[in-house]
Design a protein around this motif. Structure first.
Motif, mmCIF file in Angstrom:
data_model
loop_
_atom_site.group_PDB
_atom_site.id
_atom_site.type_symbol
_atom_site.label_atom_id
_atom_site.label_comp_id
_atom_site.label_asym_id
_atom_site.label_seq_id
_atom_site.Cartn_x
_atom_site.Cartn_y
_atom_site.Cartn_z
ATOM 1 N N UNK A 1 0.842 -1.201 0.000
ATOM 2 C CA UNK A 1 0.000 0.000 0.000
ATOM 3 C C UNK A 1 0.873 1.245 0.000
ATOM 4 N N UNK A 2 0.459 2.230 -0.777
ATOM 5 C CA UNK A 2 1.171 3.500 -0.848
ATOM 6 C C UNK A 2 0.883 4.330 0.398
ATOM 7 N N UNK A 3 1.884 4.479 1.294
ATOM 8 C CA UNK A 3 1.769 5.310 2.497
ATOM 9 C C UNK A 3 0.547 4.923 3.334
ATOM 10 N N UNK A 4 0.623 3.837 4.111
ATOM 11 C CA UNK A 4 -0.556 3.350 4.844
ATOM 12 C C UNK A 4 -1.107 4.339 5.856
ATOM 13 N N UNK A 5 -0.264 5.172 6.464
ATOM 14 C CA UNK A 5 -0.776 6.160 7.419
ATOM 15 C C UNK A 5 -1.654 7.167 6.694
ATOM 16 N N UNK A 6 -1.167 7.678 5.589
ATOM 17 C CA UNK A 6 -1.940 8.662 4.825
ATOM 18 C C UNK A 6 -3.247 8.059 4.327
ATOM 19 N N UNK A 7 -3.185 6.851 3.791
ATOM 20 C CA UNK A 7 -4.387 6.211 3.275
ATOM 21 C C UNK A 7 -5.422 5.989 4.381
ATOM 22 N N UNK A 8 -4.965 5.567 5.558
ATOM 23 C CA UNK A 8 -5.887 5.321 6.667
ATOM 24 C C UNK A 8 -6.547 6.611 7.131
ATOM 25 N N UNK A 9 -5.781 7.688 7.206
ATOM 26 C CA UNK A 9 -6.337 8.965 7.647
ATOM 27 C C UNK A 9 -7.344 9.505 6.635
ATOM 28 N N UNK A 10 -6.999 9.464 5.364
ATOM 29 C CA UNK A 10 -7.918 9.947 4.327
ATOM 30 C C UNK A 10 -9.185 9.098 4.316
ATOM 31 N N UNK A 11 -9.052 7.798 4.508
ATOM 32 C CA UNK A 11 -10.224 6.921 4.540
ATOM 33 C C UNK A 11 -11.175 7.325 5.663
ATOM 34 N N UNK A 12 -10.635 7.624 6.835
ATOM 35 C CA UNK A 12 -11.477 8.028 7.966
ATOM 36 C C UNK A 12 -12.165 9.368 7.693
ATOM 37 N N UNK A 13 -11.419 10.295 7.139
ATOM 38 C CA UNK A 13 -11.993 11.610 6.839
ATOM 39 C C UNK A 13 -13.063 11.500 5.759
ATOM 40 N N UNK A 14 -12.790 10.688 4.753
ATOM 41 C CA UNK A 14 -13.743 10.503 3.662
ATOM 42 C C UNK A 14 -15.016 9.829 4.164
ATOM 43 N N UNK A 15 -14.869 8.838 5.013
ATOM 44 C CA UNK A 15 -16.034 8.156 5.574
ATOM 45 C C UNK A 15 -16.893 9.126 6.388
ATOM 46 N N UNK A 194 0.355 15.339 10.222
ATOM 47 C CA UNK A 194 0.931 16.475 10.938
ATOM 48 C C UNK A 194 2.254 16.069 11.587
ATOM 49 N N UNK A 195 2.303 14.879 12.175
ATOM 50 C CA UNK A 195 3.452 14.446 12.957
ATOM 51 C C UNK A 195 4.362 13.470 12.223
ATOM 52 N N UNK A 196 3.862 12.797 11.211
ATOM 53 C CA UNK A 196 4.619 11.745 10.541
ATOM 54 C C UNK A 196 4.881 12.107 9.094
ATOM 55 N N UNK A 197 5.958 11.587 8.545
ATOM 56 C CA UNK A 197 6.287 11.789 7.139
ATOM 57 C C UNK A 197 5.891 10.590 6.311
ATOM 58 N N UNK A 198 6.115 10.703 5.009
ATOM 59 C CA UNK A 198 5.719 9.639 4.095
ATOM 60 C C UNK A 198 6.462 8.338 4.293
#
Length: 238
Positions: A1-15, A194-198
């Motif tokens: 998966x491309x950047x799992x932290x970013x994907x998880x955060x966007x998924x939560x916001x989108x939901x 905010x706290x983590x990088x790619x």
């Protein structure tokens, strides 16, 4: 998966945005422009929605196809991958065809976002949700600075010149104005990472959940969200 932290955060916001805008149980028509690894598209297909992905890279499209081959028949039937550039939506889809349009990562510094945004707005139905993920060009110095990379921080500061039209085009205020001008005003925006990088790995278990909880809260809280790696903009078609 491309950047799992970013994907998880966007998924939560989108939901959160989909749940707030559409009736529970409604099957939505979703377009994912610049599909890439298909993470968000597949997640929405598994949730019961009809999803179309637009992807110009044959290798990426083929990779999504291989993942789809292992999915249940119902998910395969309601997921379609179309070959095409992110700016070719008008050539492939009728106006107002989709309830939700995702465009995550297709816009990069130096792009002129107007034509792409106009195409996305054209295929979005009235009351539909547009989800944009763009790099936060106003905070390029943050990550190298926090890592003690002073040369990188200075380079980021030099690139973050608000007077530079290439930099300004993807800034929050410029995108907000562009969205308003195309009758798809900004409804909500989040900071992403905010706290983590790619290159930060997502830990397993409780540690990973705590990381995501901290990132998710910071991503909706001022002033933290303004210095995130990326911005997630959610706009609604008039």
């Amino acid at each position: 998966m491309d950047n799992p932290i970013r994907q998880a955060l966007v998924a939560r916001q989108l939901e959160e945005q989909i749940t707030a805008r559409f009736p529970v149980g409604r099957r939505l028509k979703v377009l994912d422009v610049a599909l890439r690894d298909g993470y968000q598209a597949l997640r929405l297909a598994r949730a019961g929605h009809e999803v179309t992905g637009l992807e110009s890279d044959p290798a990426l499209a083929a990779a999504v196809g291989r993942v789809l081959a292992d999915e249940p028949e119902g998910i395969r039937e309601r997921t379609h991958v179309v070959s095409g550039d992110s700016r070719s939506t008008g050539a492939h889809f009728l106006p107002g065809s989709f309830d939700v349009v995702l465009c995550h990562g297709a816009l990069v510094p130096g792009d002129e976002p107007g034509p792409l945004l106009a195409g996305l707005g054209r295929v979005l139905a009235s009351g539909g949700l547009l989800s944009l993920l763009v790099p936060n060009t106003g905070a390029r110095a943050m990550r190298p600075g926090l890592a003690g990379d002073w040369e990188g921080a200075l380079a980021g500061l030099a690139l973050s010149d608000p007077a530079d039209p290439d930099e300004r085009a993807l800034r929050l205020d410029a995108l907000t104005a562009a969205l308003t001008g195309m009758s798809t005003p900004l409804h909500r925006w989040y900071g992403v990472q905010v706290f983590t990088g790619g290159d930060t790995a997502l830990p397993d278990g409780e540690e990973g959940e705590r990381l995501l909880a901290a990132e998710e809260r910071a991503g909706r809280t001022d002033p933290y969200r303004a210095v995130a790696d990326a911005l997630h903009l959610c706009a609604v078609r008039d």
